[in-house]
Write an enzyme that holds these catalytic residues in place. Structure first.
Site, PDB file in Angstrom:
ATOM      1  N   TYR A 157     -25.014  18.378 -30.412  1.00 44.68           N
ATOM      2  CA  TYR A 157     -24.263  18.227 -31.658  1.00 44.68           C
ATOM      3  C   TYR A 157     -24.755  16.994 -32.425  1.00 44.68           C
ATOM      4  O   TYR A 157     -24.987  17.046 -33.640  1.00 44.68           O
ATOM      5  CB  TYR A 157     -22.779  18.096 -31.339  1.00 44.68           C
ATOM      6  CG  TYR A 157     -21.916  17.640 -32.488  1.00 44.68           C
ATOM      7  CD1 TYR A 157     -21.366  18.559 -33.369  1.00 44.68           C
ATOM      8  CD2 TYR A 157     -21.628  16.280 -32.696  1.00 44.68           C
ATOM      9  CE1 TYR A 157     -20.565  18.154 -34.424  1.00 44.68           C
ATOM     10  CE2 TYR A 157     -20.841  15.877 -33.738  1.00 44.68           C
ATOM     11  CZ  TYR A 157     -20.313  16.809 -34.609  1.00 44.68           C
ATOM     12  OH  TYR A 157     -19.535  16.394 -35.658  1.00 44.68           O
ATOM     13  N   LYS A 161     -26.482  16.442 -36.197  1.00 47.64           N
ATOM     14  CA  LYS A 161     -25.925  15.545 -37.218  1.00 47.64           C
ATOM     15  C   LYS A 161     -27.010  14.592 -37.720  1.00 47.64           C
ATOM     16  O   LYS A 161     -27.080  14.284 -38.921  1.00 47.64           O
ATOM     17  CB  LYS A 161     -24.754  14.752 -36.650  1.00 47.64           C
ATOM     18  CG  LYS A 161     -23.520  15.569 -36.332  1.00 47.64           C
ATOM     19  CD  LYS A 161     -22.879  16.170 -37.570  1.00 47.64           C
ATOM     20  CE  LYS A 161     -22.110  15.151 -38.369  1.00 47.64           C
ATOM     21  NZ  LYS A 161     -21.376  15.781 -39.517  1.00 47.64           N
TER      22      LYS A 161
END
Length: 374
Positions: A157, A161
């Site tokens: 994740y 980002k």
């Protein structure tokens, strides 16, 4: 003739689109926009716009899938936003393919649509964890720290980002009238939080406050959501102000466009002190002398066992190895750059943020009990 006692008129920011505006952070940004800039026209874009709806007549709601470029561009052509604040992101625990599709692909779709429809300012919600590696401790870390991605980054994740942030900053001044910036919040909590405070309050309800991992000598950043919203609005205003001065380029020491900024409460706290403040607000009065200390190594072993057991059931345990790492390492950041260039200062301190967030949870729990007739 207007009374001298009337509040000064606050100018409109124009038309602002908040992507993910029905989510936790996004809804706080919308509320703060309405409060501070009541003449601004606000469009909320979210996958589903059925929750966290602000009742202001200046806010419109539009269901939108940011992974659908044509759909995004069509909306932008109709709404004609001057500024975009992009907070949308899938839940941390979802599959890597979803993080790729939304965080990277969706962000690139928004950038392309914004560039093609005359958007002036684009503010992206990144994450403070983009510089955090598995064996890295962050002590007053600033924006000069390198991004940690790929094989060096255990959380996929976070890699996505970081890739999205890179794309946003690379798009700055392309075209020359398109300005971008990235906000890196750390440990967001507050009213509507679905990850941090609810888990801690649940641990209190289950009588799990008697355990502690490590010696509690590591400082950690937790940031009240209202402060993160405040940082986003300061960044948006700075970009719009810079746009008015184009083609002038600000001095490097003043520049906001093309830059990333850490936003925190500026109050690093020992990790378990924060947890105990949350538990105390929820009603816990357990004396520290009754707390059991688990060493990091023992906790890591327990976390690994629980992860394997829960994996079979398709669930995530309350204690994971990642949580052990984060709860025993220093992880706090400098906000000096945000102070200098954005004029940022927290508007709600840590204690008040905890009070607001925990009371919000307890009040909702009470309402649920009343609904069930308990």
């Amino acid at each position: 003739m207007a009374s001298r006692r009337e509040a000064p008129s606050v100018p409109s920011l124009g038309r602002i689109a908040v992507i993910g505006g029905c989510g936790f952070l996004g809804s706080h940004i919308v509320s703060l926009l309405v409060e501070r800039h009541p003449k601004t026209s606000i469009a909320v874009l979210d996958l589903r716009t059925s929750s966290n709806r602000n009742l202001s007549p200046n806010v419109s709601y539009h269901d939108c899938d940011i992974t659908d470029y044509e759909g995004v561009k069509s909306l932008f052509e109709r709404l004609k936003p001057d500024g975009v604040i992009h907070t949308a992101s899938p839940h941390f625990h979802l599959a890597p393919a979803i993080h790729d599709k939304v965080n990277v692909g969706g962000t690139k779709n928004l950038l392309k649509a914004a560039q093609e429809t005359g958007v002036k300012a684009f503010v992206y919600t990144s994450s403070a964890s983009v510089i955090l590696g598995p064996n890295v401790e962050l002590v007053n870390a600033d924006e000069e720290y390198p991004l940690v991605v790929g094989d060096a980054q255990p959380e996929y994740y976070t890699t996505t980002k970081a890739y999205a942030e890179t794309a946003v900053l690379a798009a700055n001044r392309t075209p020359p009238t398109f300005l971008t910036t990235a906000i890196r919040p750390a440990g967001i909590f507050g009213e509507g939080d679905i990850q941090l405070l609810p888990k801690m309050v649940t641990a209190y309800h289950k009588g799990q406050t008697k355990f502690q991992v490590g010696d509690n000598n590591n400082l950690f950043d937790f940031t009240y959501v209202g402060n993160v919203a405040h940082g986003h609005l300061l960044a948006l205003q700075a970009l719009l102000d810079t746009h008015k001065m184009l083609p002038t380029v600000p001095l490097d020491t003043e520049r906001v466009d093309g830059e990333a900024f850490f936003i925190t409460n500026g109050q690093p706290v020992y990790f378990w002190d924060f947890a105990r403040a949350v538990w105390h607000e929820a009603g816990d009065r357990l004396p520290l002398s009754s707390v059991w200390h688990l060493s990091e190594n023992v906790a890591m072993t327990i976390g690994a066992i629980l992860e394997n057991l829960f994996w079979v059931m398709g669930k995530t345990p309350n204690l994971t190895r990642a949580q052990v790492r984060y709860s025993t390492k220093n992880k706090y950041h400098s906000i000096e750059k945000a102070k200098r260039r954005l004029g940022y200062a927290p508007i709600v301190d840590l204690d008040e943020g905890i009070r607001r967030g925990v009371r919000y949870i307890l009040e909702n729990e009470k309402k649920e009990r009343e609904k069930k007739g308990q």
